[in-house]
Design a protein around this motif. Structure first.
Motif, PDB file in Angstrom:
ATOM      1  N   PRO A  65     -39.823  11.684  70.551  1.00 40.99           N
ATOM      2  CA  PRO A  65     -41.122  11.471  69.905  1.00 40.99           C
ATOM      3  C   PRO A  65     -41.383   9.972  69.782  1.00 40.99           C
ATOM      4  N   PHE A  66     -42.607   9.571  70.030  1.00 37.12           N
ATOM      5  CA  PHE A  66     -42.910   8.133  69.999  1.00 37.12           C
ATOM      6  C   PHE A  66     -42.742   7.550  68.603  1.00 37.12           C
ATOM      7  N   SER A  67     -42.808   8.380  67.585  1.00 39.85           N
ATOM      8  CA  SER A  67     -42.641   7.876  66.215  1.00 39.85           C
ATOM      9  C   SER A  67     -41.256   7.252  66.031  1.00 39.85           C
ATOM     10  N   LEU A  68     -40.241   7.767  66.743  1.00 40.02           N
ATOM     11  CA  LEU A  68     -38.896   7.184  66.649  1.00 40.02           C
ATOM     12  C   LEU A  68     -38.854   5.803  67.297  1.00 40.02           C
ATOM     13  N   LEU A  69     -39.705   5.579  68.280  1.00 43.95           N
ATOM     14  CA  LEU A  69     -39.745   4.283  68.952  1.00 43.95           C
ATOM     15  C   LEU A  69     -40.601   3.278  68.199  1.00 43.95           C
ATOM     16  N   VAL A  94     -45.391  -1.302  66.542  1.00 49.08           N
ATOM     17  CA  VAL A  94     -45.745  -1.048  67.944  1.00 49.08           C
ATOM     18  C   VAL A  94     -45.723  -2.315  68.790  1.00 49.08           C
ATOM     19  N   ASP A  95     -45.193  -3.408  68.245  1.00 49.39           N
ATOM     20  CA  ASP A  95     -45.055  -4.606  69.065  1.00 49.39           C
ATOM     21  C   ASP A  95     -44.053  -4.326  70.186  1.00 49.39           C
ATOM     22  N   PRO A  96     -44.382  -4.697  71.418  1.00 42.75           N
ATOM     23  CA  PRO A  96     -43.506  -4.385  72.553  1.00 42.75           C
ATOM     24  C   PRO A  96     -42.046  -4.780  72.374  1.00 42.75           C
ATOM     25  N   PRO A  97     -41.717  -5.964  71.819  1.00 43.16           N
ATOM     26  CA  PRO A  97     -40.284  -6.290  71.652  1.00 43.16           C
ATOM     27  C   PRO A  97     -39.560  -5.292  70.750  1.00 43.16           C
ATOM     28  N   ASN A  98     -40.228  -4.858  69.677  1.00 42.00           N
ATOM     29  CA  ASN A  98     -39.598  -3.891  68.774  1.00 42.00           C
ATOM     30  C   ASN A  98     -39.458  -2.521  69.436  1.00 42.00           C
ATOM     31  N   VAL A  99     -40.481  -2.119  70.189  1.00 36.47           N
ATOM     32  CA  VAL A  99     -40.411  -0.840  70.887  1.00 36.47           C
ATOM     33  C   VAL A  99     -39.309  -0.866  71.935  1.00 36.47           C
ATOM     34  N   GLU A 100     -39.198  -1.995  72.637  1.00 43.34           N
ATOM     35  CA  GLU A 100     -38.163  -2.112  73.671  1.00 43.34           C
ATOM     36  C   GLU A 100     -36.773  -2.055  73.057  1.00 43.34           C
ATOM     37  N   ILE A 151     -46.462  -0.418  76.454  1.00 39.61           N
ATOM     38  CA  ILE A 151     -45.581   0.551  75.802  1.00 39.61           C
ATOM     39  C   ILE A 151     -45.193   1.666  76.777  1.00 39.61           C
ATOM     40  N   ILE A 152     -46.157   2.149  77.555  1.00 41.53           N
ATOM     41  CA  ILE A 152     -45.852   3.185  78.552  1.00 41.53           C
ATOM     42  C   ILE A 152     -44.826   2.670  79.552  1.00 41.53           C
ATOM     43  N   GLN A 153     -44.970   1.413  79.961  1.00 40.79           N
ATOM     44  CA  GLN A 153     -44.022   0.843  80.930  1.00 40.79           C
ATOM     45  C   GLN A 153     -42.614   0.775  80.340  1.00 40.79           C
ATOM     46  N   ILE A 154     -42.519   0.440  79.063  1.00 40.39           N
ATOM     47  CA  ILE A 154     -41.204   0.368  78.412  1.00 40.39           C
ATOM     48  C   ILE A 154     -40.585   1.758  78.311  1.00 40.39           C
ATOM     49  N   ILE A 155     -41.375   2.733  77.895  1.00 40.36           N
ATOM     50  CA  ILE A 155     -40.845   4.085  77.692  1.00 40.36           C
ATOM     51  C   ILE A 155     -40.449   4.728  79.023  1.00 40.36           C
ATOM     52  N   SER A 156     -41.140   4.375  80.094  1.00 39.26           N
ATOM     53  CA  SER A 156     -40.821   4.972  81.398  1.00 39.26           C
ATOM     54  C   SER A 156     -39.424   4.600  81.874  1.00 39.26           C
ATOM     55  N   LEU A 166     -55.750  23.373  69.599  1.00 37.99           N
ATOM     56  CA  LEU A 166     -54.519  22.867  70.199  1.00 37.99           C
ATOM     57  C   LEU A 166     -54.681  21.407  70.597  1.00 37.99           C
ATOM     58  N   CYS A 167     -53.662  20.603  70.273  1.00 34.31           N
ATOM     59  CA  CYS A 167     -53.733  19.161  70.566  1.00 34.31           C
ATOM     60  C   CYS A 167     -52.346  18.648  70.936  1.00 34.31           C
ATOM     61  N   VAL A 168     -52.301  17.728  71.887  1.00 36.53           N
ATOM     62  CA  VAL A 168     -51.064  17.068  72.299  1.00 36.53           C
ATOM     63  C   VAL A 168     -50.824  15.874  71.374  1.00 36.53           C
ATOM     64  N   SER A 169     -49.639  15.822  70.775  1.00 36.95           N
ATOM     65  CA  SER A 169     -49.287  14.699  69.892  1.00 36.95           C
ATOM     66  C   SER A 169     -48.041  14.023  70.430  1.00 36.95           C
ATOM     67  N   LEU A 170     -48.197  12.789  70.920  1.00 35.64           N
ATOM     68  CA  LEU A 170     -47.062  12.020  71.418  1.00 35.64           C
ATOM     69  C   LEU A 170     -46.230  11.453  70.280  1.00 35.64           C
ATOM     70  N   ARG A 171     -46.868  11.158  69.167  1.00 37.72           N
ATOM     71  CA  ARG A 171     -46.138  10.596  68.024  1.00 37.72           C
ATOM     72  C   ARG A 171     -45.076  11.567  67.525  1.00 37.72           C
ATOM     73  N   SER A 172     -45.466  12.833  67.371  1.00 35.85           N
ATOM     74  CA  SER A 172     -44.518  13.833  66.884  1.00 35.85           C
ATOM     75  C   SER A 172     -43.732  14.496  68.006  1.00 35.85           C
ATOM     76  N   GLY A 173     -44.226  14.380  69.234  1.00 39.92           N
ATOM     77  CA  GLY A 173     -43.586  15.047  70.359  1.00 39.92           C
ATOM     78  C   GLY A 173     -43.746  16.552  70.306  1.00 39.92           C
ATOM     79  N   LEU A 174     -44.827  17.010  69.663  1.00 38.39           N
ATOM     80  CA  LEU A 174     -45.049  18.436  69.453  1.00 38.39           C
ATOM     81  C   LEU A 174     -46.497  18.799  69.763  1.00 38.39           C
TER      82      LEU A 174
END
Length: 514
Positions: free
Chosen positions: A289-293, A298-304, A184-189, A343-351
Motif C-alpha cells: 500500500p502506498f501509505s506505507l511508502l 511524499v517527498d521523493p527522497p523519503n519515498v525512496e 513517485i511512480i518511477q521510484i515504486i516501479s 467501487l473505487c481503486v485506492s492505491l493508498r490503502s492497496g484495497l
C-alpha cells in the motif's frame, strides 16, 4: 473539495461490503475460466518478446535529454536574466517514469519557483503564448515544426516537434503535481520489474500510434497485413522506433481507442494505477500500500528511502507475467457491475473501497494517491466505460483462444498488439427527390377562415384531364396534355365577398385576384 469530482468521505462499512462483492465476483470468474489448469509458458514468451521489442535504447534517452536542453535555451531567449528569474523545466509523464519508448512524446512542465501555490490560469496562458510565439518564429529556421497551441483544454499546452531530435514535446505550465506523481511512480516501479512490464504492455503504444497517424495519415496502416506490418519500414529515420512500437500497441486500449481522455476513455495514468492496484491485491501482494511508502511524507527522497525496505525483501509472489496479464483483464471484467455501486481503486490503502463521487454517471473510479479527493479517471463516462469493457471482453476471449490452442502466438500478437483497420460505417442511402407543390401566395381576404380547405384540388379524371363543375350546371373537361406546363385553367373567381366567393374558396382554395 474539487467541484469537478468532489466526494464524501469513504464509508468504511460500505467498503467492507463492496470488497466482499469483489472477492466473490473474482472467485467466480477465475473458477469459470479455470486459469490454474493452463500452462502459461507460451504466453509468457509472447509477452516478454513484445516487452523486449519496445524497450528504448540509449539513443532514445539522449534524444529526450537534448530536447530538454533545447527548451532550456528557448526559455533563456525568452526570459534571459529577468528580474523574475527564468523558469525551471522538468520532465514528467512516461519519460520521467521510465515507461516510454522510442516514439513516445516528452511532457515538460514550465515551473516558476518551488512554492506549492499554483499560478492562475490567465498567467499560465500568457506564459504559453510567449513560448508559442517563440517556437513559431523558429519554424522557418528548421529547428521545430508542427507548433500547436491547445489553450482551451483543462490543462493548456503548446505542442511541437523538435526536428533536431525527432521528439514531439508537450509544454505545460506549473504541473508540479504531475512531476511529483511521475517521480513517485518511477521510484515504486523499482520494487518489482513486473510492474513496469505490465504498464508498458498497456500504456506505451498510444503516442506512437498517434504520431504515425498524424505524420502519415491513418491510411498507411489500413491496408497492411499482419506479415507486412511487422516488417514494415517507412524510412530510415523512423525504422527502429516504428517497428518496435507497433509490436506493443495494445489492441484493447489503442487500436480500439480506449486510451484517450478526449474520447472519455482511460488516460495513461489511470491505466498505470490500475496495474499498480492489481499488483497490490495479489496474494501475497507484489506492491505494498502506498501509505506505507508515504509514512515520512511524499517527498521523493523519503519515498525512496521507504522503498528500499521492500527492495531487500525476498519476492514471495512468484506469479508469472502471463498469469498477471490474464487475471488483470478477467478481474476487471468481473467487477464491471460494481462501479456504479461506488467501487473505487485506492492505491493508498492497496484495497478496493467504496466511495461515492459527486458527479453522477462516472464509469470507472481511480483515486489519486496524492490527492484522494480526485478521481484520475473522471473523464470516463458511461459511454466510454462501455467502449472500454467491450475491448476487455474481446481481449479475454482472444487470450483464451490462444490458451486453448485455437490460435498461435503470432496470431495473438496480431489480435492484441497490432492496430486493427478502422472500419467506416456505410454511407446512408440517397434520399429520393420528391417534387413539392408550392402554392402561390394569396391575399389576406376574409376567406382566410377557410384555410383548412385550401389543399383541396380539382379531381383528375382518367389521368389525362380534369373536370370542372360550374355553379349553374354543366361540366367542362380540361385536358392536361393541352398545356406543357400542366397548369390548370380555373374559372375566374367571383368578387371577394358573399356566399359565392366562400363556396369558390371551399372548392378551389383562396386565389390571387388581379
Amino acid at each position: 473539495m474539487d467541484s469537478r469530482s468532489g466526494v464524501a468521505e469513504e464509508n468504511t462499512v460500505s467498503s467492507k461490503g463492496i470488497r466482499k462483492k469483489v472477492k466473490n465476483s473474482e472467485s467466480v470468474a477465475l473458477q469459470r475460466y479455470k486459469i490454474d489448469t493452463y500452462n502459461l509458458v507460451d504466453l509468457d514468451k509472447v509477452l516478454n518478446d513484445v516487452y523486449c521489442s519496445c524497450r528504448p535504447v540509449s539513443a532514445d534517452y539522449e534524444a529526450r535529454k537534448d530536447t530538454l536542453k533545447h527548451i532550456n535555451a528557448l526559455a533563456f531567449d525568452i526570459y534571459g536574466d529577468s528580474k523574475g528569474g527564468r523558469p525551471v523545466l522538468k520532465a514528467y509523464g512516461s519519460f520521467a517514469m521510465d515507461m516510454f519508448f522510442a516514439r513516445s512524446d516528452l511532457d515538460v512542465s514550465i515551473n516558476f519557483g518551488d512554492g506549492v501555490s499554483e499560478l492562475p490560469r490567465d498567467s499560465k496562458l500568457q506564459i504559453l503564448e510567449r513560448f508559442g510565439e517563440k517556437l513559431r518564429s523558429l519554424q522557418g529556421e528548421g529547428h521545430v515544426r508542427n507548433v500547436v497551441s491547445i489553450l482551451s483544454a483543462r490543462v493548456p499546452i503548446v505542442r511541437f516537434l523538435d526536428q533536431r531530435t525527432s521528439v514531439e514535446c508537450d509544454l505545460a505550465v506549473d504541473s508540479k503535481e504531475s512531476v511529483l506523481n511521475s517521480r513517485i511512480i518511477q521510484i515504486i516501479s523499482q520494487i518489482d520489474d513486473r510492474f513496469q512490464k505490465l504498464c508498458l504492455l498497456k500504456i506505451i503504444s498510444f503516442s506512437l500510434y498517434y504520431a504515425i497517424k498524424v505524420e502519415y495519415g491513418i491510411d498507411i496502416i489500413e491496408h497492411l497485413s499482419a506479415k507486412d506490418f511487422y516488417g514494415y519500414q517507412i524510412c530510415s529515420r523512423y525504422q527502429s522506433g516504428i517497428r518496435k512500437a507497433y509490436h506493443i500497441i495494445k489492441h484493447w486500449a489503442k487500436a480500439h481507442d480506449v486510451n484517450s481522455a478526449l474520447r472519455n476513455t482511460l488516460n495513461s495514468i489511470s491505466i498505470t494505477l490500475l496495474v499498480a492496484h492489481h499488483l497490490q491485491t495479489q496474494d501475497p501482494p507484489i506492491l505494498p500500500p502506498f501509505s506505507l511508502l508515504f509514512k515520512d511524507g511524499v517527498d521523493p527522497p523519503n519515498v525512496e528511502k521507504r522503498t528500499q525496505e521492500f527492495l531487500n525483501r525476498e519476492k514471495r509472489n512468484k506469479e508469472s507475467l502471463g498469469r498477471l496479464f490474464v487475471t488483470f483483464f478477467v478481474k476487471l471484467q468481473s467487477v464491471e457491475f460494481l462501479w456504479r455501486q461506488g467501487l473505487c481503486v485506492s492505491l493508498r490503502s492497496g484495497l478496493w473501497i467504496s466511495k461515492r463521487w459527486r458527479r453522477a454517471g462516472v464509469g470507472i473510479n481511480v483515486e489519486d494517491f496524492l490527492d484522494v479527493s480526485q478521481n484520475v479517471a473522471r473523464v470516463v463516462n458511461d459511454r466510454g466505460a462501455k467502449k472500454i469493457y467491450s475491448s476487455i471482453n474481446q481481449t479475454v476471449e482472444e487470450l483464451f483462444e490462444f490458451l486453448n490452442g485455437k490460435i498461435d502466438g503470432a496470431h495473438l500478437k496480431d489480435k492484441l498488439f497490432v492496430p486493427q483497420p478502422l472500419v467506416e460505417p456505410p454511407p446512408p442511402p440517397p434520399v429520393p427527390q420528391v417534387e413539392v407543390y408550392h402554392q402561390p401566395p394569396h391575399h389576406n381576404y376574409r376567406c382566410d377562415e377557410f384555410k383548412g380547405h385550401h389543399n383541396k384540388r380539382p379531381r383528375f379524371g382518367n389521368g389525362d384531364h380534369i373536370t370542372v363543375r360550374h355553379r349553374h350546371g354543366g361540366e367542362e373537361p380540361i385536358h392536361a396534355a393541352d398545356d406543357d406546363s400542366h397548369a390548370i385553367d380555373l374559372p375566374p373567381p367571383p368578387p371577394p365577398f358573399g356566399r359565392v366567393y366562400r363556396i369558390y374558396c371551399d372548392k378551389f382554395g383562396p386565389q390571387n385576384l388581379p
